[in-house]
Design a protein around this motif. Structure first.
Motif, PDB file in Angstrom:
ATOM      1  N   GLU A 198       0.832  -1.208   0.000  1.00  0.00           N
ATOM      2  CA  GLU A 198       0.000   0.000   0.000  1.00  0.00           C
ATOM      3  C   GLU A 198       0.864   1.254   0.000  1.00  0.00           C
ATOM      4  N   LEU A 234       0.375   4.883   1.347  1.00  0.00           N
ATOM      5  CA  LEU A 234      -0.450   5.767   2.169  1.00  0.00           C
ATOM      6  C   LEU A 234       0.111   7.174   2.072  1.00  0.00           C
ATOM      7  N   SER A 259      -1.361   7.703  -4.290  1.00  0.00           N
ATOM      8  CA  SER A 259      -1.781   7.080  -3.029  1.00  0.00           C
ATOM      9  C   SER A 259      -2.974   6.143  -3.189  1.00  0.00           C
ATOM     10  N   ASP A 260      -2.959   5.052  -2.428  1.00  0.00           N
ATOM     11  CA  ASP A 260      -4.143   4.208  -2.285  1.00  0.00           C
ATOM     12  C   ASP A 260      -5.137   4.848  -1.325  1.00  0.00           C
ATOM     13  N   ARG A 261      -4.609   5.442  -0.269  1.00  0.00           N
ATOM     14  CA  ARG A 261      -5.401   6.222   0.668  1.00  0.00           C
ATOM     15  C   ARG A 261      -4.601   7.469   1.048  1.00  0.00           C
ATOM     16  N   ILE A 280      -9.037  10.109   6.865  1.00  0.00           N
ATOM     17  CA  ILE A 280      -8.309   9.200   5.977  1.00  0.00           C
ATOM     18  C   ILE A 280      -9.256   8.884   4.823  1.00  0.00           C
ATOM     19  N   ASP A 315     -10.145   7.302   0.987  1.00  0.00           N
ATOM     20  CA  ASP A 315      -9.806   6.306  -0.020  1.00  0.00           C
ATOM     21  C   ASP A 315      -9.533   6.972  -1.365  1.00  0.00           C
ATOM     22  N   ARG A 316      -8.684   6.340  -2.150  1.00  0.00           N
ATOM     23  CA  ARG A 316      -8.301   6.888  -3.459  1.00  0.00           C
ATOM     24  C   ARG A 316      -9.523   7.231  -4.313  1.00  0.00           C
ATOM     25  N   ALA A 351     -10.937  10.553  -3.080  1.00  0.00           N
ATOM     26  CA  ALA A 351     -10.027  11.675  -2.830  1.00  0.00           C
ATOM     27  C   ALA A 351      -9.990  12.639  -4.014  1.00  0.00           C
TER      28      ALA A 351
END
Length: 517
Positions: A302, A304, A486-488, A500, A502-503, A506
């Motif tokens: 991942e 982040l 980023s994935d998150r 936080i 999520d992709r 975002a």
């Protein structure tokens, strides 16, 4: 009128409009060549700057931009060619000679003196004196405040430089350069460490200086800045001059092709990776007065992203995770085991690596060569046999392999790292951590001061590492980078996690809303 009053008057008055001179250009560089051992840094390059314009200088790291600026600023002398100022040929053997001739420079790597105050840094060698010949600190602080008022900079002249953030140090450098009332002002990556609000503030200062006839040379890797502030630009590639164009006549893709000699089809090569188990879990991490109750998980493979304004606490959390400045409370769990990390050596043994945001202050060992810098994190554990001897041949081969993978531009591994461009220094530091075979990689501003070609290469490398199962924490002040890679995205504001995202959810509005809470 004493000298202190005279100096005070010079800064409280408006910046004087520059007098006309017998040349279309305030600055000309003609056929300049500069060689370093094994490297031709500049190959007969030329550059012309008109008064009252902003001229952006573009090119990949190692293209020769900073070398040329250092020649103009009197730090280096050319092997061949000439520099003309206001139509007259000049010889600039020292930075002081360049300043006295009317050239000021803001360096990419800040050159302030930490133990001294803001005012002392701005007026060094030009301090007002009292009737006893001693420095008049009252007058100097007053002069500094007048300068800050004119530039709308909110800093205390009596603060020590060591107490300031990187962004505020950058504003001090800008104020110092403006204080010289020069005909030519060189800015080398002036926005690399400041917020969007501070960038707009800087641009307003630049517009004011431009309106008063000052010629501004502006080095940047950020395309949006070129189109917003520059009147024209010149492109260098591999130490050679390529072209000069009006910024209104070209597109972003045109400039990239001139810079790198090829098309870059994908700046953010993010790919879907099947995520593994949680490898890092942080719960209620707190460092008193800095950040509080920070919690998040990162899985193998991942990426982040950490977003937030300068001063939000992103880098402080990274330093706590790596043991640079340990947290006061909270838990860190690595591969299912609660751990207490009080120093970087412990973090490295746990499979962690940390690329700091300031390569000069906390990254590079500037007097050492590339090989010594890249091997600095592995000499205590990896590549050391049972008798305590370093496996030098294996380590050297691996170091060369990593430098080739990262396309570090250098004549050999024994070149001192201080002789490399900023972007190539950054690649060496990334290589240092790749040599440790990390499982958790923390990257703080990994592409700051990096050209567009090198950015794409580093983004591709980050994607490859994620494919290999490395968990990546990427701190970045560049919104497109955070959103693209980023994935998150974890967002911080004033030491707290505000969300936080999520992709898939975002976007710039969402992230900025969370960053400003």
């Amino acid at each position: 009128m004493n000298s202190a009053s005279a100096e005070l008057m010079s800064v409280t008055d408006a910046i004087p409009v520059k007098k006309a001179f017998n040349s279309e250009y305030v600055l000309e560089v003609r056929d300049v060549r500069k060689e370093f051992p094994g490297v031709v840094a500049l190959d007969n390059v030329s550059l012309r700057i008109r008064p009252g314009t902003v001229h952006a200088l573009m090119g990949e790291n190692g293209a020769g931009k900073s070398t040329l600026m250092k020649i103009i600023a009197g730090i280096y002398q050319p092997d061949r060619g000439e520099v003309r100022l206001r139509g007259e040929k000049v010889w600039l053997p020292t930075p002081l000679a360049a300043q006295e001739a009317g050239i000021a420079m803001i360096h990419q790597e800040l050159l302030l003196m930490n133990p001294m105050t803001v005012a002392e840094n701005i007026w060094i060698r030009r301090e007002p004196k009292n009737r006893f010949g001693l420095v008049d600190h009252v007058a100097m602080n007053r002069m500094t405040q007048e300068l800050f008022d004119r530039l709308n900079i909110d800093l205390d002249p009596e603060s020590e430089i060591s107490e300031l953030s990187v962004a505020n140090r950058q504003m001090v450098e800008i104020a110092k350069a403006v204080s010289f009332n020069s005909d030519v002002l060189i800015m080398d990556e002036p926005t690399s460490a400041i917020t969007e609000k501070e960038v707009e503030h800087l641009f307003q200062i630049i517009r004011d200086l431009r309106a008063r006839g000052i010629g501004i040379v502006y080095i940047t890797h950020k395309m949006n800045e070129l189109f917003e502030i520059a009147d024209e630009f010149s492109v260098f590639r591999d130490g050679q001059y390529i072209a000069t164009c009006a910024s209104s006549d070209v597109t972003r893709d045109d400039i990239i092709r001139m810079m790198v000699g090829r098309d870059i089809t994908q700046m953010f090569p993010k790919e879907e990776v099947e995520l593994g188990d949680v490898v890092l879990s942080v719960k209620n991490l707190t460092r008193d007065g800095v950040f509080r109750d920070v919690s998040f998980d990162v899985r193998a493979g991942e990426i982040l992203g950490f977003a937030g304004l300068v001063g939000s606490g992103r880098s402080d959390v990274a330093e706590a995770l790596f043991g640079v400045k340990p947290a006061d409370s909270g838990t860190i769990n690595v591969f299912g085991q609660d751990v207490k990390i009080t120093n970087p050596h412990q973090a490295i043994k746990l499979g962690m690596a940390f690329l700091t945001e300031d390569r000069k202050e906390t990254g590079c060992f500037l007097p050492l060569d590339i090989q010594e810098n890249i091997q600095a994190a592995v000499l205590h554990d990896q590549y050391v046999d049972g008798a305590g001897f370093v496996a030098e041949n294996v380590l050297e081969d691996r170091s060369i392999e990593i430098c080739q993978r990262l396309r570090v531009k250098t004549p050999n591994m024994h070149e001192r790292i201080e002789n490399l461009s900023g972007g190539n220094q950054q690649k060496v530091l990334i290589g240092r951590w790749l040599l440790t075979n990390p499982k958790i990689l923390i990257l703080d501003e990994p592409t700051r001061g990096i050209d567009v070609g090198a950015k794409a290469e580093i983004h591709s490398l980050i994607t490859q590492l994620a494919h290999e199962g490395v968990a990546v924490i990427m701190i970045s002040s560049e919104m497109p980078e955070v959103l693209g890679m980023s994935d998150r995205v974890l967002v911080m504001h004033e030491g707290h996690v505000t969300g936080i995202v999520d992709r898939s959810e975002a976007d710039q509005v969402t992230i900025m809303d969370l960053a400003a809470r």
